[in-house]
Design a protein around this motif. Structure first.
Motif, PDB file in Angstrom:
ATOM      1  N   MET A 156       3.914 -14.601   7.297  1.00  0.00           N
ATOM      2  CA  MET A 156       3.928 -13.296   6.637  1.00  0.00           C
ATOM      3  C   MET A 156       2.635 -12.557   6.965  1.00  0.00           C
ATOM      4  SD  MET A 156       4.382 -12.347   2.568  1.00  0.00           S
ATOM      5  CE  MET A 156       6.145 -12.468   2.449  1.00  0.00           C
ATOM      6  N   ASP A 157       2.777 -11.270   7.236  1.00  0.00           N
ATOM      7  CA  ASP A 157       1.642 -10.391   7.518  1.00  0.00           C
ATOM      8  C   ASP A 157       0.638 -10.454   6.357  1.00  0.00           C
ATOM      9  OD1 ASP A 157       0.129  -8.232   8.643  1.00  0.00           O
ATOM     10  OD2 ASP A 157       1.246  -6.800   7.429  1.00  0.00           O
ATOM     11  N   PRO A 158      -0.662 -10.641   6.641  1.00  0.00           N
ATOM     12  CA  PRO A 158      -1.659 -10.720   5.564  1.00  0.00           C
ATOM     13  C   PRO A 158      -1.641  -9.517   4.623  1.00  0.00           C
ATOM     14  CG  PRO A 158      -2.657 -11.345   7.652  1.00  0.00           C
ATOM     15  CD  PRO A 158      -1.272 -10.859   7.957  1.00  0.00           C
ATOM     16  N   ARG A 159      -1.358  -8.320   5.154  1.00  0.00           N
ATOM     17  CA  ARG A 159      -1.297  -7.149   4.272  1.00  0.00           C
ATOM     18  C   ARG A 159      -0.083  -7.199   3.356  1.00  0.00           C
ATOM     19  NH1 ARG A 159      -3.264  -3.623   9.004  1.00  0.00           N
ATOM     20  NH2 ARG A 159      -1.122  -3.860   9.603  1.00  0.00           N
ATOM     21  N   LEU A 160       0.994  -7.865   3.784  1.00  0.00           N
ATOM     22  CA  LEU A 160       2.151  -8.041   2.902  1.00  0.00           C
ATOM     23  C   LEU A 160       1.792  -8.957   1.742  1.00  0.00           C
ATOM     24  CD1 LEU A 160       5.320  -8.455   5.160  1.00  0.00           C
ATOM     25  CD2 LEU A 160       4.726  -6.547   3.688  1.00  0.00           C
ATOM     26  N   LYS A 161       1.023  -9.998   2.025  1.00  0.00           N
ATOM     27  CA  LYS A 161       0.600 -10.911   0.956  1.00  0.00           C
ATOM     28  C   LYS A 161      -0.211 -10.179  -0.107  1.00  0.00           C
ATOM     29  CE  LYS A 161       0.561 -15.057   3.783  1.00  0.00           C
ATOM     30  NZ  LYS A 161      -0.247 -16.123   4.372  1.00  0.00           N
ATOM     31  N   VAL A 162      -0.997  -9.201   0.313  1.00  0.00           N
ATOM     32  CA  VAL A 162      -1.829  -8.439  -0.623  1.00  0.00           C
ATOM     33  C   VAL A 162      -0.971  -7.585  -1.540  1.00  0.00           C
ATOM     34  CG1 VAL A 162      -3.557  -6.593  -0.774  1.00  0.00           C
ATOM     35  CG2 VAL A 162      -3.848  -8.427   0.887  1.00  0.00           C
ATOM     36  N   ILE A 163       0.103  -6.992  -1.012  1.00  0.00           N
ATOM     37  CA  ILE A 163       0.919  -6.081  -1.821  1.00  0.00           C
ATOM     38  C   ILE A 163       2.105  -6.779  -2.479  1.00  0.00           C
ATOM     39  CG2 ILE A 163       0.247  -4.052  -0.495  1.00  0.00           C
ATOM     40  CD1 ILE A 163       3.007  -4.163   0.857  1.00  0.00           C
ATOM     41  N   LEU A 164       2.232  -8.081  -2.310  1.00  0.00           N
ATOM     42  CA  LEU A 164       3.367  -8.832  -2.839  1.00  0.00           C
ATOM     43  C   LEU A 164       3.437  -8.778  -4.361  1.00  0.00           C
ATOM     44  CD1 LEU A 164       5.717 -10.608  -1.954  1.00  0.00           C
ATOM     45  CD2 LEU A 164       4.174 -12.556  -1.988  1.00  0.00           C
ATOM     46  N   TYR A 165       2.292  -8.812  -5.019  1.00  0.00           N
ATOM     47  CA  TYR A 165       2.250  -8.869  -6.486  1.00  0.00           C
ATOM     48  C   TYR A 165       1.836  -7.534  -7.073  1.00  0.00           C
ATOM     49  CZ  TYR A 165       2.496 -13.769  -5.344  1.00  0.00           C
ATOM     50  OH  TYR A 165       2.896 -14.971  -4.833  1.00  0.00           O
ATOM     51  N   GLY A 166       2.465  -7.168  -8.159  1.00  0.00           N
ATOM     52  CA  GLY A 166       2.159  -5.916  -8.836  1.00  0.00           C
ATOM     53  C   GLY A 166       3.402  -5.389  -9.525  1.00  0.00           C
TER      54      GLY A 166
END
Length: 91
Positions: free
Chosen positions: A1-11
Motif C-alpha cells: 500500500m502507498d505510504p500516503r494511503l496509510k496516512v489517510i486510512l484513519y479518520g
C-alpha cells in the motif's frame, strides 16, 4: 500500500478523499468512485474514506495512490522568462 494511503486510512469515514487509480481494464470502475478525470486507464477519483479499503482490494484496480498536494509559492521568482510574460500581459 502507498505510504500516503496509510496516512489517510484513519479518520472520519464520511470525509471525501482524492485518489489516483490505475485500472486493470479501461472503463471498468470499482463501486463507490466518483470519476473526476480519465487518462486511458489512469483515473482521478473521489470517494469517502469508508470505501478506501474495498476500492484498494478491488480486482478492477491495478494500483491506487493518494493525491499529492503541491503547495503554492508565496512569491514568483523574477527570472527572464517571467519578465517576458509580464511584458506580453501589458498589451
Amino acid at each position: 500500500m502507498d505510504p500516503r494511503l496509510k496516512v489517510i486510512l484513519y479518520g472520519n469515514p464520511d470525509e471525501e478523499l482524492s485518489l489516483l487509480m490505475r485500472l486493470e481494464k479501461e472503463k471498468e470502475y470499482p463501486d463507490n468512485c466518483k470519476i473526476i478525470s480519465e487518462f486511458g486507464n489512469i483515473v482521478s477519483i473521489r470517494t469517502q474514506r469508508r470505501f478506501l479499503c474495498p476500492i484498494y482490494q478491488s480486482k478492477k484496480v491495478k494500483s491506487l495512490k493518494a493525491a499529492m498536494v503541491v503547495p503554492a509559492n508565496d512569491y514568483i521568482e523574477l527570472a527572464p522568462e517571467t519578465q517576458i510574460l509580464d511584458k506580453k500581459m501589458m498589451f
